[in-house]
Design a protein around this motif. Sequence first.
Motif, PDB file in Angstrom:
ATOM      1  N   ILE A   9       0.835  -1.204   0.000  1.00  0.00           N
ATOM      2  CA  ILE A   9       0.000   0.000   0.000  1.00  0.00           C
ATOM      3  C   ILE A   9       0.867   1.251   0.000  1.00  0.00           C
ATOM      4  O   ILE A   9       0.610   2.195  -0.759  1.00  0.00           O
ATOM      5  N   ALA A  10       1.910   1.267   0.819  1.00  0.00           N
ATOM      6  CA  ALA A  10       2.777   2.438   0.896  1.00  0.00           C
ATOM      7  C   ALA A  10       3.495   2.680  -0.435  1.00  0.00           C
ATOM      8  O   ALA A  10       3.605   3.829  -0.890  1.00  0.00           O
ATOM      9  N   HIS A  11       3.980   1.615  -1.075  1.00  0.00           N
ATOM     10  CA  HIS A  11       4.623   1.749  -2.392  1.00  0.00           C
ATOM     11  C   HIS A  11       3.650   2.311  -3.417  1.00  0.00           C
ATOM     12  O   HIS A  11       3.992   3.227  -4.177  1.00  0.00           O
ATOM     13  N   LEU A  12       2.452   1.738  -3.468  1.00  0.00           N
ATOM     14  CA  LEU A  12       1.474   2.163  -4.468  1.00  0.00           C
ATOM     15  C   LEU A  12       1.067   3.623  -4.291  1.00  0.00           C
ATOM     16  O   LEU A  12       0.984   4.375  -5.272  1.00  0.00           O
ATOM     17  N   VAL A  13       0.830   4.039  -3.062  1.00  0.00           N
ATOM     18  CA  VAL A  13       0.442   5.431  -2.827  1.00  0.00           C
ATOM     19  C   VAL A  13       1.571   6.378  -3.218  1.00  0.00           C
ATOM     20  O   VAL A  13       1.348   7.391  -3.899  1.00  0.00           O
ATOM     21  N   ALA A  14       2.800   6.058  -2.814  1.00  0.00           N
ATOM     22  CA  ALA A  14       3.938   6.930  -3.117  1.00  0.00           C
ATOM     23  C   ALA A  14       4.171   7.047  -4.620  1.00  0.00           C
ATOM     24  O   ALA A  14       4.340   8.155  -5.150  1.00  0.00           O
ATOM     25  N   VAL A  15       4.172   5.930  -5.328  1.00  0.00           N
ATOM     26  CA  VAL A  15       4.426   5.960  -6.775  1.00  0.00           C
ATOM     27  C   VAL A  15       3.277   6.641  -7.507  1.00  0.00           C
ATOM     28  O   VAL A  15       3.509   7.396  -8.455  1.00  0.00           O
ATOM     29  N   PHE A  16       2.056   6.416  -7.079  1.00  0.00           N
ATOM     30  CA  PHE A  16       0.915   7.043  -7.741  1.00  0.00           C
ATOM     31  C   PHE A  16       0.970   8.565  -7.612  1.00  0.00           C
ATOM     32  O   PHE A  16       0.823   9.285  -8.596  1.00  0.00           O
ATOM     33  N   VAL A  17       1.179   9.057  -6.413  1.00  0.00           N
ATOM     34  CA  VAL A  17       1.213  10.507  -6.195  1.00  0.00           C
ATOM     35  C   VAL A  17       2.386  11.133  -6.949  1.00  0.00           C
ATOM     36  O   VAL A  17       2.229  12.130  -7.663  1.00  0.00           O
ATOM     37  N   VAL A  18       3.562  10.551  -6.806  1.00  0.00           N
ATOM     38  CA  VAL A  18       4.746  11.105  -7.472  1.00  0.00           C
ATOM     39  C   VAL A  18       4.596  11.012  -8.987  1.00  0.00           C
ATOM     40  O   VAL A  18       4.945  11.950  -9.715  1.00  0.00           O
ATOM     41  N   GLY A  19       4.063   9.900  -9.481  1.00  0.00           N
ATOM     42  CA  GLY A  19       3.884   9.739 -10.924  1.00  0.00           C
ATOM     43  C   GLY A  19       2.916  10.745 -11.505  1.00  0.00           C
ATOM     44  O   GLY A  19       3.122  11.262 -12.602  1.00  0.00           O
ATOM     45  N   LEU A  20       1.844  11.040 -10.785  1.00  0.00           N
ATOM     46  CA  LEU A  20       0.882  12.035 -11.264  1.00  0.00           C
ATOM     47  C   LEU A  20       1.480  13.433 -11.294  1.00  0.00           C
ATOM     48  O   LEU A  20       1.288  14.183 -12.245  1.00  0.00           O
TER      49      LEU A  20
END
Length: 178
Positions: free
Chosen positions: A93-104
């Motif tokens: 969950i922590a990986h997905l949230v971090a990559v999603f926010v940074v990627g956007l």
Amino acid sequence: MGNNQSRRIEERLARELGLVLILLLLALIQVTLLTAPTGFCIPLLLVLAIGRALVGAGTAEPVRGLMRGLWWAFYGGIALDLLGSMPFGSHTIAHLVAVFVVGLVARRFVVERPLVSLLSVACGTLIYEAVLWLLVLPPDSDWQVYVRVVMLPSLLLALIPTLPTVALLHRLLRMVKD
């Protein structure tokens, strides 16, 4: 037509399985060999997932790059969950949230610049650690101590492999496309 389609599916599955195995091996290396004497480890899988999302953001199809970065974050998070002692799913969950926010956010910038990579990994690491803090630690825990003792060392360790990792991903993905 069916034969070519089944071959493409088999090739895609083989590539995904290869990626999963590579990320599992890197998770094992991260947890065992890249652990500092203080107990902190370089978050290599997080840097790789953010780097993959960044490399894709600089292409004509930024959404595809973000999706690949999210897959890398998912596989890497599952690998860390299998090897770690935290509750299962917390790293994912922590990986997905971090990559999603940074990627956007990174889609709006020229991602080939080193400063963008460093800032993206720095923000992603802080988001990752904040999500872990929210998921794992009790609500009455002192967040200021967590920032000093966990977040800042993790941030510094994440910045070490950032530039070489993103440069290597740029090169590898350019070779694959050619």
